[in-house]
Design an enzyme around this catalytic site. Structure first.
Site, PDB file in Angstrom:
ATOM      1  N   ARG A  21       6.997   4.211 -11.551  1.00  0.00           N
ATOM      2  CA  ARG A  21       6.030   3.764 -10.562  1.00  0.00           C
ATOM      3  C   ARG A  21       4.675   3.634 -11.244  1.00  0.00           C
ATOM      4  NH1 ARG A  21       9.669   2.306  -7.956  1.00  0.00           N
ATOM      5  NH2 ARG A  21      10.151   2.712  -5.750  1.00  0.00           N
TER       6      ARG A  21
ATOM      7  N   GLU B 191       0.412  -3.593  -6.377  1.00  0.00           N
ATOM      8  CA  GLU B 191       1.378  -4.686  -6.514  1.00  0.00           C
ATOM      9  C   GLU B 191       1.362  -5.556  -5.259  1.00  0.00           C
ATOM     10  OE1 GLU B 191       5.236  -3.113  -7.456  1.00  0.00           O
ATOM     11  OE2 GLU B 191       4.502  -2.005  -9.197  1.00  0.00           O
TER      12      GLU B 191
ATOM     13  N   HIS C 268       7.697  -6.252 -11.548  1.00  0.00           N
ATOM     14  CA  HIS C 268       8.540  -5.249 -10.877  1.00  0.00           C
ATOM     15  C   HIS C 268       9.948  -5.808 -10.626  1.00  0.00           C
ATOM     16  CE1 HIS C 268       8.396  -1.499  -8.098  1.00  0.00           C
ATOM     17  NE2 HIS C 268       9.559  -1.601  -8.722  1.00  0.00           N
TER      18      HIS C 268
END
Length: 322
Positions: A237, A266, A284
């Site tokens: 993360r 994000e 991601h």
């Protein structure tokens, strides 16, 4: 009367069709206005929710009167206010295990790309800078036989370690809350403190959950301990890393390079990372293969169906509520 399910993000189209056959389905659409307002309105009479990537908490869930489960199409669950869900007696399920190999593959892709300067050299070649034999500025780092330090030897961390040990004859160091003796023996891996791992590793890969203990676990002091030729990889993360400290470490050449799939905010739209040639930035995509995403969606579907049928799903984050 059919139970109502709110789909709060894009999911596999086949799973969506199956949901529509079984339940009254409402899909949250960002093009139709404020997402949180839509969620507040739709959860008022919803029995279940399914999706990923949204922050769900009291602010957008307090209107729910009969919500039984949120089925997350993810392994991580830091987007959800677990204390509020516990208070509201709402189950939270997730999809562990099925994305382990895809994420481990990506971690090694980032490791190798950053070590050998692949994105930089791709652009260097395409822009006509290859005029003669490459020089030292284009050299990368050796991977085979080097020290691979893994922070978090869970399912994904262990899969990364196996790739390093069996594929590249790497020496495995690991750090975590507990020793994993059987696993470590199979990989000839050595358990060590975080500082020792940072000092000794040629490659540092982070694969931990985000929680109060791991937020900004990797900070400016951590980067100062790393070797100047070290490559840093994060597939956990974004908040596990102090992003500004990482940018500074890359700018000042405290470390050689970094490979990132996750970030503090994000989607990443504007960042000092974009100005640096020695960092690989991916959007991601750890689990983003067609096979893996279908498996995740299927598992999330099964979790949802079990809960709405009155049974306990297999993969619950908060199994205390029945």
């Amino acid at each position: 009367m059919k139970q109502k399910v709110v789909v709060f993000s894009q999911i596999d189209t086949e799973v969506l069709e199956r949901l529509k056959q079984r339940y009254h389905v409402m899909v949250i659409n960002p093009k139709e206005g404020d997402v949180n307002m839509q969620i507040r309105e739709q959860v008022a009479d919803a029995d279940g929710m399914i999706g990923a990537g949204r922050v769900l908490n009291q602010n957008n869930l307090e209107t729910a009167k009969q919500l039984k489960i949120i089925s997350s199409v993810s392994v991580g669950y830091d987007n959800y206010d677990l204390s509020y869900l516990n208070q509201a007696k709402v189950w939270l399920s997730h999809t562990p295990h099925v994305l382990t190999n895809a994420t481990a593959d990506l971690a090694f892709t980032l490791l190798m790309s950053a070590a050998r300067q692949v994105p930089y050299l791709d652009q260097w070649t395409k822009t006509g800078q290859w005029l003669r034999t490459v020089g030292q500025a284009q050299f990368g780092q050796e991977i085979f036989g080097q020290n691979l330090g893994i922070i978090g030897l869970g399912n994904i961390g262990a899969a990364i370690a196996r790739r390093g040990f069996h594929g590249f004859n790497m020496n495995i160091l690991y750090h975590g809350r507990h020793e994993k003796l059987e696993l470590a023996q199979a990989l000839n891996a050595r358990f060590c403190g975080l500082d020792e791992l940072l000092v000794q590793s040629d490659f540092v890969v982070v694969a931990v959950d985000l929680n109060a203990h791991t937020k900004h676990l990797i900070d400016a002091k951590a980067f100062e301990k790393m070797k100047p030729h070290a490559v840093f990889v994060n597939v956990s993360r974004g908040a596990v890393v102090d992003e500004q400290a990482l940018i500074q470490a890359l700018e000042q050449k405290q470390i050689f390079a970094a490979g990132l799939d996750v970030y503090d905010k994000e989607p990443l739209q504007d960042s000092g990372l974009f100005q640096l040639p020695n960092v690989v930035t991916l959007p991601h995509i750890g689990s983003a293969t067609e096979v893996t995403r279908k498996k995740m969606a299927e598992l999330a579907y099964q979790n949802l169906v079990k809960a709405l049928d009155g049974d306990q799903p297999q993969y619950l984050v908060n199994p205390e509520f029945k």
